[in-house]
Structures are given as C-alpha cells and as structure tokens.
Design an enzyme around this catalytic site. Structure first.
Site, PDB file in Angstrom:
ATOM      1  N   ASP A   1      -1.607   1.706   4.773  1.00  0.00           N
ATOM      2  CA  ASP A   1      -2.428   2.896   4.567  1.00  0.00           C
ATOM      3  C   ASP A   1      -2.853   3.385   5.948  1.00  0.00           C
ATOM      4  OD1 ASP A   1      -4.497   4.667   4.285  1.00  0.00           O
ATOM      5  OD2 ASP A   1      -5.656   3.456   2.880  1.00  0.00           O
TER       6      ASP A   1
ATOM      7  N   CYS B   1     -15.938   4.845  -0.704  1.00  0.00           N
ATOM      8  CA  CYS B   1     -14.755   4.481  -1.506  1.00  0.00           C
ATOM      9  C   CYS B   1     -14.262   3.092  -1.131  1.00  0.00           C
ATOM     10  CB  CYS B   1     -13.622   5.499  -1.341  1.00  0.00           C
ATOM     11  SG  CYS B   1     -14.072   7.148  -1.799  1.00  0.00           S
TER      12      CYS B   1
ATOM     13  N   GLN C   1      -6.498   6.339   8.406  1.00  0.00           N
ATOM     14  CA  GLN C   1      -7.451   6.329   9.531  1.00  0.00           C
ATOM     15  C   GLN C   1      -6.789   5.968  10.856  1.00  0.00           C
ATOM     16  OE1 GLN C   1     -10.390   7.519   9.367  1.00  0.00           O
ATOM     17  NE2 GLN C   1     -10.802   7.521   7.180  1.00  0.00           N
TER      18      GLN C   1
ATOM     19  N   LYS D   1      -6.932  14.613   7.854  1.00  0.00           N
ATOM     20  CA  LYS D   1      -7.731  13.729   8.723  1.00  0.00           C
ATOM     21  C   LYS D   1      -7.222  13.778  10.164  1.00  0.00           C
ATOM     22  CE  LYS D   1      -8.828  10.431   5.066  1.00  0.00           C
ATOM     23  NZ  LYS D   1     -10.240  10.625   4.756  1.00  0.00           N
TER      24      LYS D   1
ATOM     25  N   HIS E   1      -9.728   0.916   1.173  1.00  0.00           N
ATOM     26  CA  HIS E   1     -10.232   2.136   0.525  1.00  0.00           C
ATOM     27  C   HIS E   1      -9.746   2.077  -0.930  1.00  0.00           C
ATOM     28  CE1 HIS E   1     -10.376   6.464  -0.430  1.00  0.00           C
ATOM     29  NE2 HIS E   1     -11.149   6.618   0.620  1.00  0.00           N
TER      30      HIS E   1
HETATM   31  N1  PLP Z   1      -7.317   5.368   2.896  1.00  0.00           N
HETATM   32  C1  PLP Z   1      -8.296   5.399   3.807  1.00  0.00           C
HETATM   33  C2  PLP Z   1      -8.450   4.256   4.753  1.00  0.00           C
HETATM   34  C3  PLP Z   1      -9.166   6.492   3.865  1.00  0.00           C
HETATM   35  O1  PLP Z   1     -10.145   6.517   4.765  1.00  0.00           O
HETATM   36  C4  PLP Z   1      -8.983   7.554   2.953  1.00  0.00           C
HETATM   37  C5  PLP Z   1      -9.908   8.702   2.952  1.00  0.00           C
HETATM   38  O2  PLP Z   1     -11.030   8.631   3.355  1.00  0.00           O
HETATM   39  C6  PLP Z   1      -7.936   7.476   2.046  1.00  0.00           C
HETATM   40  C7  PLP Z   1      -7.123   6.369   2.040  1.00  0.00           C
HETATM   41  C8  PLP Z   1      -7.669   8.561   1.067  1.00  0.00           C
HETATM   42  O3  PLP Z   1      -7.281   9.725   1.717  1.00  0.00           O
HETATM   43  P1  PLP Z   1      -7.051  11.053   0.900  1.00  0.00           P
HETATM   44  O4  PLP Z   1      -8.367  11.366   0.247  1.00  0.00           O
HETATM   45  O5  PLP Z   1      -6.663  12.059   1.926  1.00  0.00           O
HETATM   46  O6  PLP Z   1      -6.004  10.777  -0.101  1.00  0.00           O
END
Ligand code: PLP
Length: 402
Positions: free
Chosen positions: A193, A359, A196, A219, A116
C-alpha cells in the site's frame, strides 16, 4: 529555508490557513489544474472509442499518464499500470481478482497492525470468503517491524503479505524489501500500500520486490478520483476482470465474452482521462521538485515541529523519537483534550489538521487510545507555519478550558 513552490498553489495563497492535513489529501499546483483544464477545453472526448481528433488526443494523454506512472515507480512495462479511482479500489481489485481465485482454507494472509482500513478490510473479506486466515505483524512501540517478527510470521502457509509502505499514523517506513524477500522465499506474493510513500519518496517496485503496488493521485499533488494498481504482467494476465462491461472486452456474443488485453481488461467503462492528465502533470511536478528536496524539506519541518511539541510537557507524540522516521507525519495527543476538540478549536484559528482514528482502529487499540490528532506536512509547508502551529498548540488547553 525559502519556499518558492508555494507560489504554484493558489489555495495556499488565499489567506493564512495552515494546511497540515497532507496525509489525507495534498494540495494541487496550478500545473495540475491547468493540465486538466487543457484536457477539458481542447480534447474532452471519450478516449479509446472515437476515431476523430479529440478522442485520439484524449487517448494519447491517457496512455501518456500510464507511461508516466510506470516510469515513476519503476515498472518494467506500462501495461502493468491499471488506473483505478484510488488506493482503496486498487487493493480491492487485487483482493477480488487475485485473492478470491488463489486462496484456500489453511492459507495465510499477513498484514500489520498498522494498516489503514483500506489495506485490511479487503483481506478480511478475502479471508472470510476463502477460509484463509489473517496473521498480524506486531510493531514495536515506535512502529518498527523487526526482522524477527517478519521472519517468524511469514511462513510456508503465507500466500500473500499486504503491507503499508509508510504508516499514515506513525509515519514509519516499513522494511518492504526485507518483507518481500522473506515472502518470496516462502512462496508468497507481496502487495504494498503505497498511498503514503509515493508522495514522499522515490519508489522502485522492482527493487522493492512488490508484486502489487497501490497508490492514489490525490495524495501526491494530483486530482481525486485517479489511482493506480501496479501488478506484474504475469499476474494481471492470469487474473480475471474485477468489473465488467464496456471497454474491457475483445468480443461479445449473446452468452459470453472474451476480454481485452491488459491493462484494459481491468478498466471497465469510461475512464477518468482528465484525472489521468492531471496525474501526469503531478508526476512531472514532483520530478521537477525532486524527491531529495522533498525529503530534505520534510525532515527539517518535522524536526522543528517535534522539537516545538516536545517543549510542551502535556503532549504525547506517537512513533519514533527520530523526525527522519516520520515521513512528515506527527501524530499526538494533548493530555486532557479530546483530539476532535483540538482539531475543532484549531479550525477556528485557520489550522487544518486531522483528528480521529485515521482509518486505523487496530493501531489505535495497539497504542491504547481511541483517537489522536495528526499534523502531516508536505514540502510546500514552511517553518513559519510550523512555528505558528506550535504557538497555537500551546494555547489549546487554555482555549478548551483545561
Ligand atoms: N492507505 C493508506 C496508508 C492511506 O493513508 C490511505 C488514505 O489515507 C489509504 C490507503 C486510502 O487512500 P484512498 O482514500 O485514496 O483510497
């Protein structure tokens, strides 16, 4: 399969909307909004600052949330939990406070092509500012990262591996334990990260070997605006603050300051205490449902969804053929239809899905597409919703005039 959980989610009871955008944000059960309302109506005061009852209770609830988050992910010490706004801020904290002070020219940061943007741009910044180089793990077409790829890209030059636990596009779970073992052998640290993964699976940061672990409350049934950066105590103690100002100090003179103990050193300014109370309630709710039930329900729904979509010959599904390897995420394209048109026409039918690059533009390039549609499920979704969704998908080409 019955779904008793649905009753706890007022937004899902409003009408017949099919909410399949859970990877973007999940819905909140009553228990979470009630916990936040309790905070607002009973102890809304600035935590850590006041010497009166409301402030003391606010502090207690905030620190309880920290203990709950630590327990959820198997941290050894609740001081290893830093509250942030979200995963993005958590990763930036690690990049600004750790990477900028520990990387130099010639060092390598290993990421995967599936990241992401939130787990890529902070490392691009750190690489630019320190002279370190980004190295990419290339997945197989189904999203798998092979042992060969991992062991060949992580070398003695690697100082950090920043890896998504679960891809927000392919739904694939990366072999984080193997990656961490390889990285540690090479003398590198690992940031995971977990945006998910925490909503869907039991995580234990110590078993995984994560030095840093980032996730977002919104999430995993919690509110927006509260996230977590886990980091090993020794790392947090060495790292300088990311943001500075009120609350994160021990003593301030005209010219300088000494900082508070961890984790407060990293929590400058007034914190999101009511959000933390909501996160606590979300963690309790997730535990009550149980990760086994969550996995079972998601696998069953995902298998049904993939089978339904496979019945339509003009649909391409990205990622593994195996529904168990999707973590509830099914990314697809309908031949001849732009994903934005698909999502818009579905909205007119009360169906919420995500369309775009998610993203993850380097991954889109890898897949050879500009964008995709994505249906992402959670345990409160139903078989009936999946069937209605597949039926509507079967009509999309007609609605769009193809
Ligand atoms: N990393 C992953 C794999 C994500 O799916 C997301 C959000 O969709 C993020 C990071 C970023 O999350 P946040 O927008 O809550 O900072």
């Amino acid at each position: 399969m019955t779904n008793a959980y649905r009753e706890d989610f007022p937004i899902l009871l409003q009408d017949d909307t099919i909410y399949f955008d859970n990877a973007a944000t999940s819905q909140r059960p009553r228990q979470v909004t009630e916990a936040m309302r309790y905070f607002d109506e009973n102890c809304n005061a600035n935590p850590m600052r006041g010497l009166y009852r409301w402030s003391i209770e606010a502090t207690e609830r905030y620190e309880q949330a920290r203990a709950d988050a630590a327990e959820l992910i198997g941290a050894a010490d609740s001081r290893e939990i830093v509250f942030t706004r979200n995963t993005t801020e958590s990763i930036n904290l690690a990049a600004y406070s750790w990477a900028l002070h520990n990387l130099k020219e010639g060092d390598e940061i290993v990421v995967s092509v599936m990241e992401h943007h939130s787990n890529l741009l902070p490392w691009q910044m750190a690489a630019r500012q320190t002279g370190a180089k980004l190295v990419f793990l290339e997945p197989e077409p189904d999203g798998t990262l092979t042992e060969q790829e991992i062991t060949s890209k992580i070398t003695e030059k690697t100082r950090l591996v920043a890896i998504g636990h679960v891809s927000n596009v392919m739904g694939v779970t990366n072999p984080v334990k193997l990656i961490a073992q390889t990285a540690h052998k090479a003398g590198a640290l690992v940031l995971v990260d977990g945006a998910q993964s925490t909503p869907h699976m039991q995580v234990n940061v110590q078993e995984l070997g994560a030095d840093f672990y980032a996730f977002s409350g919104h999430k995993m049934l919690g509110p927006m605006g509260i996230g977590v950066l886990y980091a090993r105590k020794e790392l947090l103690e060495e790292m300088p603050p990311f943001l500075s100002g009120g609350e994160m100090i021990e003593y301030v003179s005209r010219e300088s300051a000494t900082y508070a103990e961890i984790p407060h050193k990293f929590e400058a300014g007034t914190v999101n205490a009511s959000g933390a109370a909501g996160l606590s309630a979300a963690i309790r709710y997730l535990k009550n449902v149980g990760y086994d039930t969550i996995r079972e329900r998601e696998e069953c729904l995902t298998a049904r969804l993939m089978e339904g979509l496979r019945g339509l010959p003009y649909i391409t599904i990205y990622g593994s053929e195996d529904p168990k390897k999707h973590c509830g995420i099914v990314t697809f394209n309908i031949e001849g239809c732009h994903p934005h048109d698909v999502a818009s026409v579905l909205d007119t039918e009360n169906v919420a899905i995500r369309a775009g690059h998610h993203c993850a533009q380097p991954l889109m390039k890898f897949l050879g597409v500009g964008s995709t549609a994505r249906a992402s499920l959670y345990f409160y979704n139903t078989e009936e919703e999946v069937d209605r969704f597949v039926e509507k998908i079967g009509k999309v080409r007609g609605w769009l005039g193809y």
